[in-house]
Write a protein that holds these residues in place. Structure first.
Motif, PDB file in Angstrom:
ATOM      1  N   ASP A  93     -11.986  -2.091   1.246  1.00 43.24           N
ATOM      2  CA  ASP A  93     -11.390  -2.440  -0.040  1.00 43.24           C
ATOM      3  C   ASP A  93      -9.874  -2.294  -0.054  1.00 43.24           C
ATOM      4  O   ASP A  93      -9.138  -3.265  -0.219  1.00 43.24           O
ATOM      5  CB  ASP A  93     -12.001  -1.585  -1.152  1.00 43.24           C
ATOM      6  CG  ASP A  93     -11.423  -1.903  -2.529  1.00 43.24           C
ATOM      7  OD1 ASP A  93     -10.809  -2.972  -2.690  1.00 43.24           O
ATOM      8  OD2 ASP A  93     -11.596  -1.083  -3.443  1.00 43.24           O
ATOM      9  N   ILE A  94      -9.354  -1.071   0.130  1.00 43.41           N
ATOM     10  CA  ILE A  94      -7.972  -0.834  -0.288  1.00 43.41           C
ATOM     11  C   ILE A  94      -6.921  -1.475   0.612  1.00 43.41           C
ATOM     12  O   ILE A  94      -5.879  -1.912   0.131  1.00 43.41           O
ATOM     13  CB  ILE A  94      -7.680   0.667  -0.494  1.00 43.41           C
ATOM     14  CG1 ILE A  94      -7.883   1.471   0.776  1.00 43.41           C
ATOM     15  CG2 ILE A  94      -8.520   1.221  -1.624  1.00 43.41           C
ATOM     16  CD1 ILE A  94      -7.362   2.887   0.648  1.00 43.41           C
ATOM     17  N   PHE A  95      -7.137  -1.564   1.927  1.00 43.64           N
ATOM     18  CA  PHE A  95      -6.176  -2.257   2.768  1.00 43.64           C
ATOM     19  C   PHE A  95      -6.158  -3.756   2.443  1.00 43.64           C
ATOM     20  O   PHE A  95      -5.085  -4.333   2.192  1.00 43.64           O
ATOM     21  CB  PHE A  95      -6.477  -1.998   4.250  1.00 43.64           C
ATOM     22  CG  PHE A  95      -5.400  -2.457   5.210  1.00 43.64           C
ATOM     23  CD1 PHE A  95      -4.205  -3.025   4.772  1.00 43.64           C
ATOM     24  CD2 PHE A  95      -5.581  -2.303   6.581  1.00 43.64           C
ATOM     25  CE1 PHE A  95      -3.222  -3.440   5.664  1.00 43.64           C
ATOM     26  CE2 PHE A  95      -4.600  -2.717   7.486  1.00 43.64           C
ATOM     27  CZ  PHE A  95      -3.431  -3.300   7.020  1.00 43.64           C
ATOM     28  N   PRO A  96      -7.318  -4.432   2.401  1.00 41.78           N
ATOM     29  CA  PRO A  96      -7.282  -5.847   1.992  1.00 41.78           C
ATOM     30  C   PRO A  96      -6.686  -6.052   0.601  1.00 41.78           C
ATOM     31  O   PRO A  96      -5.971  -7.028   0.374  1.00 41.78           O
ATOM     32  CB  PRO A  96      -8.755  -6.264   2.026  1.00 41.78           C
ATOM     33  CG  PRO A  96      -9.409  -5.314   2.942  1.00 41.78           C
ATOM     34  CD  PRO A  96      -8.671  -4.018   2.802  1.00 41.78           C
ATOM     35  N   PHE A 124      -3.600  -8.296  -0.139  1.00 49.98           N
ATOM     36  CA  PHE A 124      -3.776  -9.365  -1.131  1.00 49.98           C
ATOM     37  C   PHE A 124      -2.646  -9.334  -2.154  1.00 49.98           C
ATOM     38  O   PHE A 124      -2.080 -10.372  -2.514  1.00 49.98           O
ATOM     39  CB  PHE A 124      -5.134  -9.162  -1.801  1.00 49.98           C
ATOM     40  CG  PHE A 124      -5.444 -10.051  -2.969  1.00 49.98           C
ATOM     41  CD1 PHE A 124      -5.533 -11.427  -2.841  1.00 49.98           C
ATOM     42  CD2 PHE A 124      -5.710  -9.488  -4.218  1.00 49.98           C
ATOM     43  CE1 PHE A 124      -5.860 -12.239  -3.927  1.00 49.98           C
ATOM     44  CE2 PHE A 124      -6.037 -10.283  -5.298  1.00 49.98           C
ATOM     45  CZ  PHE A 124      -6.114 -11.665  -5.157  1.00 49.98           C
ATOM     46  N   GLY A 125      -2.296  -8.130  -2.620  1.00 47.63           N
ATOM     47  CA  GLY A 125      -1.203  -8.000  -3.574  1.00 47.63           C
ATOM     48  C   GLY A 125       0.116  -8.484  -3.006  1.00 47.63           C
ATOM     49  O   GLY A 125       0.880  -9.190  -3.668  1.00 47.63           O
ATOM     50  N   SER A 163       1.906  -3.489   3.567  1.00 49.81           N
ATOM     51  CA  SER A 163       1.744  -4.936   3.731  1.00 49.81           C
ATOM     52  C   SER A 163       3.062  -5.667   3.488  1.00 49.81           C
ATOM     53  O   SER A 163       3.373  -6.652   4.169  1.00 49.81           O
ATOM     54  CB  SER A 163       0.665  -5.448   2.777  1.00 49.81           C
ATOM     55  OG  SER A 163      -0.586  -4.840   3.067  1.00 49.81           O
ATOM     56  N   ALA A 164       3.836  -5.194   2.510  1.00 48.25           N
ATOM     57  CA  ALA A 164       5.162  -5.794   2.291  1.00 48.25           C
ATOM     58  C   ALA A 164       6.025  -5.637   3.536  1.00 48.25           C
ATOM     59  O   ALA A 164       6.765  -6.566   3.922  1.00 48.25           O
ATOM     60  CB  ALA A 164       5.834  -5.141   1.084  1.00 48.25           C
ATOM     61  N   LYS A 193     -11.744 -12.761   3.006  1.00 51.53           N
ATOM     62  CA  LYS A 193     -10.692 -13.614   3.548  1.00 51.53           C
ATOM     63  C   LYS A 193      -9.769 -12.834   4.482  1.00 51.53           C
ATOM     64  O   LYS A 193      -9.316 -13.358   5.508  1.00 51.53           O
ATOM     65  CB  LYS A 193      -9.885 -14.230   2.401  1.00 51.53           C
ATOM     66  CG  LYS A 193      -8.665 -15.034   2.836  1.00 51.53           C
ATOM     67  CD  LYS A 193      -7.915 -15.590   1.637  1.00 51.53           C
ATOM     68  CE  LYS A 193      -6.673 -16.352   2.056  1.00 51.53           C
ATOM     69  NZ  LYS A 193      -5.935 -16.911   0.881  1.00 51.53           N
ATOM     70  N   TYR A 194      -9.471 -11.588   4.120  1.00 49.31           N
ATOM     71  CA  TYR A 194      -8.441 -10.831   4.825  1.00 49.31           C
ATOM     72  C   TYR A 194      -8.990  -9.887   5.890  1.00 49.31           C
ATOM     73  O   TYR A 194      -8.266  -9.537   6.834  1.00 49.31           O
ATOM     74  CB  TYR A 194      -7.627 -10.010   3.818  1.00 49.31           C
ATOM     75  CG  TYR A 194      -6.864 -10.859   2.830  1.00 49.31           C
ATOM     76  CD1 TYR A 194      -5.691 -11.510   3.201  1.00 49.31           C
ATOM     77  CD2 TYR A 194      -7.323 -11.030   1.527  1.00 49.31           C
ATOM     78  CE1 TYR A 194      -4.996 -12.296   2.301  1.00 49.31           C
ATOM     79  CE2 TYR A 194      -6.630 -11.816   0.613  1.00 49.31           C
ATOM     80  CZ  TYR A 194      -5.467 -12.444   1.005  1.00 49.31           C
ATOM     81  OH  TYR A 194      -4.782 -13.223   0.118  1.00 49.31           O
ATOM     82  N   ILE A 195     -10.236  -9.438   5.750  1.00 50.12           N
ATOM     83  CA  ILE A 195     -10.747  -8.376   6.630  1.00 50.12           C
ATOM     84  C   ILE A 195     -10.691  -8.751   8.110  1.00 50.12           C
ATOM     85  O   ILE A 195     -10.235  -7.926   8.930  1.00 50.12           O
ATOM     86  CB  ILE A 195     -12.165  -7.944   6.196  1.00 50.12           C
ATOM     87  CG1 ILE A 195     -12.079  -7.133   4.900  1.00 50.12           C
ATOM     88  CG2 ILE A 195     -12.847  -7.112   7.281  1.00 50.12           C
ATOM     89  CD1 ILE A 195     -13.416  -6.764   4.300  1.00 50.12           C
ATOM     90  N   PRO A 196     -11.114  -9.945   8.533  1.00 55.26           N
ATOM     91  CA  PRO A 196     -11.058 -10.220   9.979  1.00 55.26           C
ATOM     92  C   PRO A 196      -9.661 -10.095  10.583  1.00 55.26           C
ATOM     93  O   PRO A 196      -9.502  -9.520  11.675  1.00 55.26           O
ATOM     94  CB  PRO A 196     -11.590 -11.661  10.067  1.00 55.26           C
ATOM     95  CG  PRO A 196     -12.497 -11.793   8.892  1.00 55.26           C
ATOM     96  CD  PRO A 196     -11.821 -11.021   7.800  1.00 55.26           C
ATOM     97  N   ARG A 197      -8.637 -10.577   9.883  1.00 54.01           N
ATOM     98  CA  ARG A 197      -7.288 -10.479  10.452  1.00 54.01           C
ATOM     99  C   ARG A 197      -6.811  -9.025  10.462  1.00 54.01           C
ATOM    100  O   ARG A 197      -6.064  -8.609  11.365  1.00 54.01           O
ATOM    101  CB  ARG A 197      -6.309 -11.374   9.699  1.00 54.01           C
ATOM    102  CG  ARG A 197      -5.871 -10.879   8.338  1.00 54.01           C
ATOM    103  CD  ARG A 197      -4.810 -11.757   7.694  1.00 54.01           C
ATOM    104  NE  ARG A 197      -5.345 -13.053   7.284  1.00 54.01           N
ATOM    105  CZ  ARG A 197      -4.700 -13.910   6.507  1.00 54.01           C
ATOM    106  NH1 ARG A 197      -3.471 -13.632   6.086  1.00 54.01           N
ATOM    107  NH2 ARG A 197      -5.245 -15.041   6.149  1.00 54.01           N
ATOM    108  N   LEU A 198      -7.227  -8.214   9.468  1.00 48.74           N
ATOM    109  CA  LEU A 198      -6.802  -6.817   9.440  1.00 48.74           C
ATOM    110  C   LEU A 198      -7.554  -5.993  10.481  1.00 48.74           C
ATOM    111  O   LEU A 198      -7.001  -5.040  11.046  1.00 48.74           O
ATOM    112  CB  LEU A 198      -7.009  -6.244   8.036  1.00 48.74           C
ATOM    113  CG  LEU A 198      -6.211  -6.950   6.920  1.00 48.74           C
ATOM    114  CD1 LEU A 198      -6.468  -6.284   5.574  1.00 48.74           C
ATOM    115  CD2 LEU A 198      -4.721  -6.971   7.233  1.00 48.74           C
TER     116      LEU A 198
END
Length: 402
Positions: free
Chosen positions: A162-165, A169-170, A197-198, A352-357
């Protein structure tokens, strides 16, 4: 099996409940090896997000081992080690195919108009039993389980649920470009990952706003310029730090349970947020008001929004990833409109984001483990919830081990 069960606002219990079972051919059963406590869980317990059904198992973050799969699950096998995306998607509707997994047309049994389906939430989200348990049923397992490489540990993987994606996402919603100046409101777990992430997106400067010393210290370790809103007016300080211009992008990583300043120059202005707080609380039935020394809702539910809009430069971008209930109708639309702001928001499309992370962690390019500050057994979950609710020193992110 043991699970954390919601009974009423301010009343959660660790109980023995029936084991989950395969209900659809696209289901899987996962034995949890790690779960976690999230600020979203507190919204339900505090009553700032009303309507939770008694008997719902809480939690929407999980890592585990697959124990059983339905006939139509063809890419996951018994014994696979997996991370579970917090929001639930079918994988084949037009929204899922476009990457908007949080707006899936089919995952929510209440229908397409009901909104995001996720684990451990109120009836309008499914309801699906959550992941703060020894085992869980995973619907549409072909898309809602992501296999983990050996190089990624449980301590790392639980942050991918949850929190990393969500933090990523933000930053994505905030349209961060190399060199941009970014403000992150809230230095809790999601805020920390928004900062990270920024940085990954080559932001030139990141300014982080909170009032808790341990959270500000972690933000500073990441290279952020920090503002304690109990000591400095965050809007004026951001203007001072940016030559009066403001920031290019702002991320609201707080949501409805924001706090107002308890001291300092911004405290008087923030008292106006009390009326907004009362309006939100009127949406909650009297019997659902939390009592006692724990489960404290925030005192200023629109505070982060207000500060973010005021802090942005003209034509800047606001990303809202903090949780707000459907009953919340407050937003500073006039100021935002007259500054030509772009506003983007929503529930994270985790899948959407989990595989790349996962690959980012596997390759050694980024290690998220420093965000986890507490490891607790499931048997201690109620005490862990109370410490997390009151934001005790050192209780930034709590990992649970069944």
């Amino acid at each position: 099996m043991k699970a954390v069960v919601f009974h009423d606002v301010g009343d959660i219990r660790l109980e023995d409940v029936p084991d989950p079972r395969i209900e659809q051919p696209t289901d899987a059963i996962v034995r949890l090896t790690a779960s976690a406590i999230c600020g979203t869980d507190l919204h339900f317990i505090r009553g700032t997000f009303a309507g939770m059904k008694e008997g719902t198992i809480l939690g929407h973050e999980g890592v585990g081992i697959v124990e059983e799969v339905g006939h139509d699950v063809r890419n996951i096998a018994v014994g696979d080690r997996v991370v579970i995306p917090s929001t639930i998607a079918c994988g084949y509707c037009s929204y899922c195919r476009a990457g908007y997994y949080a707006q899936c047309d089919n995952a929510n049994p209440n229908g397409a108009a009901a909104g995001t389906a996720f684990y451990g939430g109120p009836p309008q989200s499914g309801p699906f039993n959550g992941l703060q348990a020894e085992k869980a049923r995973i619907p549409f397992a072909h898309v809602n389980l992501v296999k983990l490489p050996e190089e990624v540990s449980d301590d790392q993987a639980i942050l991918l649920s949850d929190i990393f994606p969500t933090g990523y996402f933000g930053a994505d919603l905030a349209d961060i470009k190399p060199g941009h100046t970014v403000a992150v409101f809230g230095c809790g777990p999601v805020g920390q990952f928004a900062i990270a992430s920024a940085k990954l997106m080559d932001a030139g400067r990141v300014i982080a706003i909170d009032n808790l010393p341990d959270r500000l210290a972690m933000a500073k370790q990441q290279g952020a310029e920090v503002i304690n809103f109990d000591e400095d007016d965050p809007v004026q300080t951001i203007k001072d730090l940016t030559g009066g211009i403001g920031v290019d992008s702002a991320i609201d990583a707080v949501g409805v349970d924001a706090e107002h300043p308890h001291s300092g120059p911004a405290a008087a202005q923030a008292q106006s947020q009390q009326q907004d707080f009362k309006q939100v609380q009127q949406q909650v039935a009297p019997k659902q008001q939390p009592s006692g020394d724990n489960w404290h809702p925030g005192e200023a539910p629109t505070q982060a929004q207000q500060w973010a809009v005021q802090s942005l430069a003209k034509a800047g971008t606001l990303a809202i990833i903090g949780v707000y209930p459907p009953s919340d109708t407050s937003f500073p639309i006039g100021v935002a409109m007259n500054k030509n702001l772009t506003i983007r928001m929503g529930n994270c499309n985790h899948r959407k984001y989990i595989p790349r992370l996962v690959e980012l962690i596997r390759s050694g390019a980024f290690d998220p483990r420093s965000i986890v500050t507490q490891h607790q057994p499931l048997d201690s979950v109620i005490e862990a919830y109370k410490a997390f609710d009151t934001r005790q020193q050192g209780w930034l992110k709590v990992e649970l081990r069944p």
